[in-house]
Motif scaffolding. Structure first.
Motif, PDB file in Angstrom:
ATOM      1  N   GLU A  51       0.765  -1.321  -0.041  1.00  0.00           N
ATOM      2  CA  GLU A  51      -0.068  -0.025   0.020  1.00  0.00           C
ATOM      3  C   GLU A  51       1.005   1.150   0.101  1.00  0.00           C
ATOM      4  O   GLU A  51       0.536   2.389  -0.397  1.00  0.00           O
ATOM      5  CB  GLU A  51      -0.808   0.001   1.252  1.00  0.00           C
ATOM      6  CG  GLU A  51      -1.976   1.156   1.139  1.00  0.00           C
ATOM      7  CD  GLU A  51      -2.718   1.068   2.327  1.00  0.00           C
ATOM      8  OE1 GLU A  51      -3.618   2.016   2.650  1.00  0.00           O
ATOM      9  OE2 GLU A  51      -2.869   0.088   3.133  1.00  0.00           O
ATOM     10  N   ASN A  52       1.984   1.063   0.505  1.00  0.00           N
ATOM     11  CA  ASN A  52       2.894   2.309   0.706  1.00  0.00           C
ATOM     12  C   ASN A  52       3.901   2.627  -0.426  1.00  0.00           C
ATOM     13  O   ASN A  52       4.806   3.277  -0.553  1.00  0.00           O
ATOM     14  CB  ASN A  52       3.812   2.301   2.076  1.00  0.00           C
ATOM     15  CG  ASN A  52       2.708   2.378   3.076  1.00  0.00           C
ATOM     16  OD1 ASN A  52       1.817   2.822   3.140  1.00  0.00           O
ATOM     17  ND2 ASN A  52       3.089   1.545   4.166  1.00  0.00           N
ATOM     18  N   GLN A  53       4.044   1.590  -1.493  1.00  0.00           N
ATOM     19  CA  GLN A  53       5.209   1.557  -2.398  1.00  0.00           C
ATOM     20  C   GLN A  53       5.124   2.772  -3.305  1.00  0.00           C
ATOM     21  O   GLN A  53       6.291   3.275  -3.753  1.00  0.00           O
ATOM     22  CB  GLN A  53       5.011   0.301  -3.168  1.00  0.00           C
ATOM     23  CG  GLN A  53       5.255  -1.159  -2.519  1.00  0.00           C
ATOM     24  CD  GLN A  53       5.319  -2.192  -3.412  1.00  0.00           C
ATOM     25  OE1 GLN A  53       4.805  -2.251  -4.478  1.00  0.00           O
ATOM     26  NE2 GLN A  53       5.762  -3.218  -2.925  1.00  0.00           N
ATOM     27  N   TYR A  54       3.969   3.535  -3.463  1.00  0.00           N
ATOM     28  CA  TYR A  54       4.016   4.801  -4.258  1.00  0.00           C
ATOM     29  C   TYR A  54       4.769   5.842  -3.536  1.00  0.00           C
ATOM     30  O   TYR A  54       5.208   6.566  -4.130  1.00  0.00           O
ATOM     31  CB  TYR A  54       2.445   5.144  -4.453  1.00  0.00           C
ATOM     32  CG  TYR A  54       1.921   5.933  -3.314  1.00  0.00           C
ATOM     33  CD1 TYR A  54       1.965   7.258  -3.060  1.00  0.00           C
ATOM     34  CD2 TYR A  54       1.228   4.948  -2.411  1.00  0.00           C
ATOM     35  CE1 TYR A  54       1.293   7.876  -2.051  1.00  0.00           C
ATOM     36  CE2 TYR A  54       0.932   5.835  -1.213  1.00  0.00           C
ATOM     37  CZ  TYR A  54       0.755   7.136  -1.047  1.00  0.00           C
ATOM     38  OH  TYR A  54       0.142   7.806   0.195  1.00  0.00           O
ATOM     39  N   ILE A  55       4.957   5.504  -2.283  1.00  0.00           N
ATOM     40  CA  ILE A  55       6.018   6.563  -1.443  1.00  0.00           C
ATOM     41  C   ILE A  55       7.289   6.368  -1.985  1.00  0.00           C
ATOM     42  O   ILE A  55       8.161   7.321  -1.936  1.00  0.00           O
ATOM     43  CB  ILE A  55       5.706   6.463  -0.030  1.00  0.00           C
ATOM     44  CG1 ILE A  55       4.451   6.812   0.186  1.00  0.00           C
ATOM     45  CG2 ILE A  55       6.633   7.520   0.879  1.00  0.00           C
ATOM     46  CD1 ILE A  55       3.853   6.539   1.888  1.00  0.00           C
ATOM     47  N   TYR A  56       8.016   5.065  -2.206  1.00  0.00           N
ATOM     48  CA  TYR A  56       9.134   4.847  -2.276  1.00  0.00           C
ATOM     49  C   TYR A  56       9.797   4.929  -4.103  1.00  0.00           C
ATOM     50  O   TYR A  56      10.593   5.348  -4.314  1.00  0.00           O
ATOM     51  CB  TYR A  56       9.554   3.191  -2.052  1.00  0.00           C
ATOM     52  CG  TYR A  56      10.858   2.924  -2.231  1.00  0.00           C
ATOM     53  CD1 TYR A  56      11.627   3.287  -1.252  1.00  0.00           C
ATOM     54  CD2 TYR A  56      11.077   1.979  -3.129  1.00  0.00           C
ATOM     55  CE1 TYR A  56      13.049   2.822  -1.350  1.00  0.00           C
ATOM     56  CE2 TYR A  56      12.372   1.587  -3.624  1.00  0.00           C
ATOM     57  CZ  TYR A  56      13.384   1.952  -2.506  1.00  0.00           C
ATOM     58  OH  TYR A  56      14.595   1.334  -2.535  1.00  0.00           O
ATOM     59  N   PHE A  57       8.610   4.676  -4.801  1.00  0.00           N
ATOM     60  CA  PHE A  57       9.002   4.726  -6.238  1.00  0.00           C
ATOM     61  C   PHE A  57       8.450   5.964  -6.921  1.00  0.00           C
ATOM     62  O   PHE A  57       7.317   6.385  -6.313  1.00  0.00           O
ATOM     63  CB  PHE A  57       8.326   3.464  -6.979  1.00  0.00           C
ATOM     64  CG  PHE A  57       9.021   2.129  -6.560  1.00  0.00           C
ATOM     65  CD1 PHE A  57      10.221   1.999  -7.079  1.00  0.00           C
ATOM     66  CD2 PHE A  57       8.331   1.265  -5.686  1.00  0.00           C
ATOM     67  CE1 PHE A  57      10.686   0.733  -6.608  1.00  0.00           C
ATOM     68  CE2 PHE A  57       9.047   0.282  -5.342  1.00  0.00           C
ATOM     69  CZ  PHE A  57      10.156  -0.165  -5.687  1.00  0.00           C
ATOM     70  N   PRO A  58       8.891   6.531  -7.867  1.00  0.00           N
ATOM     71  CA  PRO A  58      10.325   5.983  -8.658  1.00  0.00           C
ATOM     72  C   PRO A  58      11.431   6.304  -8.063  1.00  0.00           C
ATOM     73  O   PRO A  58      11.563   7.587  -7.396  1.00  0.00           O
ATOM     74  CB  PRO A  58      10.017   6.574  -9.970  1.00  0.00           C
ATOM     75  CG  PRO A  58       9.480   7.882  -9.874  1.00  0.00           C
ATOM     76  CD  PRO A  58       8.535   7.622  -8.643  1.00  0.00           C
ATOM     77  N   THR A  59      12.458   5.633  -8.044  1.00  0.00           N
ATOM     78  CA  THR A  59      13.670   5.738  -7.520  1.00  0.00           C
ATOM     79  C   THR A  59      14.509   6.785  -8.080  1.00  0.00           C
ATOM     80  O   THR A  59      15.795   6.901  -7.634  1.00  0.00           O
ATOM     81  CB  THR A  59      14.496   4.490  -7.106  1.00  0.00           C
ATOM     82  OG1 THR A  59      14.718   3.814  -8.234  1.00  0.00           O
ATOM     83  CG2 THR A  59      13.530   3.687  -6.049  1.00  0.00           C
ATOM     84  N   GLU A  60      14.298   6.914  -9.368  1.00  0.00           N
ATOM     85  CA  GLU A  60      15.097   8.144 -10.250  1.00  0.00           C
ATOM     86  C   GLU A  60      14.977   9.541  -9.905  1.00  0.00           C
ATOM     87  O   GLU A  60      13.928   9.767  -9.587  1.00  0.00           O
ATOM     88  CB  GLU A  60      14.516   7.894 -11.638  1.00  0.00           C
ATOM     89  CG  GLU A  60      14.881   6.539 -12.388  1.00  0.00           C
ATOM     90  CD  GLU A  60      13.602   5.452 -12.109  1.00  0.00           C
ATOM     91  OE1 GLU A  60      13.934   4.437 -12.661  1.00  0.00           O
ATOM     92  OE2 GLU A  60      12.889   5.994 -11.519  1.00  0.00           O
TER      93      GLU A  60
END
Length: 289
Positions: A71-80
């Motif tokens: 649920e929280n992955q949008y906070i981490y990505f994108p890593t560029e």
């Protein structure tokens, strides 16, 4: 109504619309197939005034947002660092604001010790020292210290600490939550005998979420929504709408200690769940039907 009155009314409506519009139209980018509107000029929502006499119960909580949860992955990505279609992850949104000295920073979660943006930049980009072996013609090694330049990367920021105030407001007849502070937490590693070992997680800095500078920043930067890419929410909406999962690590107490100071493992998770349930029960029991 005369034609003149109609013209004046139309002019007033157009002026009202133009003054209230917050989106700025730009030329389509290479990956855009239509002319998009962006949130660069959007203003943060006004916080409702809280009267001292209307607050009759409150509690301060500290939570952890783990970006490895789905649920929280949008906070981490994108890593560029450059992001995708103008959208960046939360770490780079904060980092860009720090480079431009656009937000306030603090050393502690009480938001009492100011921290200069230049100091944070220095910490994040200082060179690492590495011992390198240089061999001569006879195969004997001579060790020398080499400075390896370091750049800020969001890859190792897997958690965010968030401090919030939960209170019962008599005028609104319900539980209210105000975000007070946000802190990115970075995993640190060290190379020992050629092997990379985890040495701990450190809090980089605290951002005051009640500050107008922070609220404007979050209001003008897009987050991600997997359901619809047309109307992406901004970071202010993401936090105010609880578009994330988290767990409690601390509540205000007389000993000023965190849950992990007296419990570990499953017991710590149960304690966090107990605090959540207590708050919910207080909210329910405060009202009479």
């Amino acid at each position: 109504m005369t034609r003149t009155h109609h013209s004046i009314l139309l002019l007033l409506l157009l002026c009202s619309f133009s003054s209230g519009a917050w989106a700025q139209w730009v030329e389509p980018q290479p990956n855009d197939y239509y002319q998009r509107s962006y949130t660069w000029e959007k203003k943060p929502q006004e916080l409702g005034f809280v009267r001292d006499a209307d607050v009759y119960w409150t509690k301060i909580l500290w939570r952890i947002i783990d970006v490895r949860e789905k649920e929280n992955q949008y906070i981490y990505f994108p890593t560029e660092p450059e992001g995708i279609r103008g959208r960046k992850n939360l770490a780079y949104v904060l980092w860009d604001a720090i480079l431009a000295s656009e937000i306030e920073l603090y050393e502690d979660d009480e938001l009492k010790i100011p921290l200069d943006c230049s100091k944070v930049i220095e910490r994040a980009t200082r060179s690492d020292t590495v011992q390198m072996a240089v061999y001569d013609d006879y195969g004997e090694a001579d060790y020398t210290t080499v400075y390896v330049p370091h750049e800020f990367k969001s890859d190792d920021i897997y958690q965010y600490a968030i401090k919030e105030a939960v209170f019962l407001d008599r005028s609104r007849s319900g539980m209210q939550v105000r975000k007070l502070g946000l802190a990115p937490m970075e995993d640190r590693y060290k190379v020992i005998d050629g092997e990379t070992e985890f040495i701990g997680t450190v809090t980089l800095f605290w951002v005051p979420m009640q500050s107008m500078q922070t609220r404007i920043l979050f209001a003008q930067k897009e987050a991600y929504c997997r359901e619809n890419l047309v109307h992406l929410p901004n970071w202010e909406y993401a936090f105010n709408s609880f578009m994330y999962s988290s767990f409690i690590t601390r509540e205000d107490n007389v000993w000023n200690r965190s849950i992990h100071d007296y419990l570990t493992g499953e017991d710590a998770l149960l304690e966090a769940q107990r605090i959540e349930e207590d708050i919910m029960n207080i909210s329910i029991d405060m009202w009479e039907y």
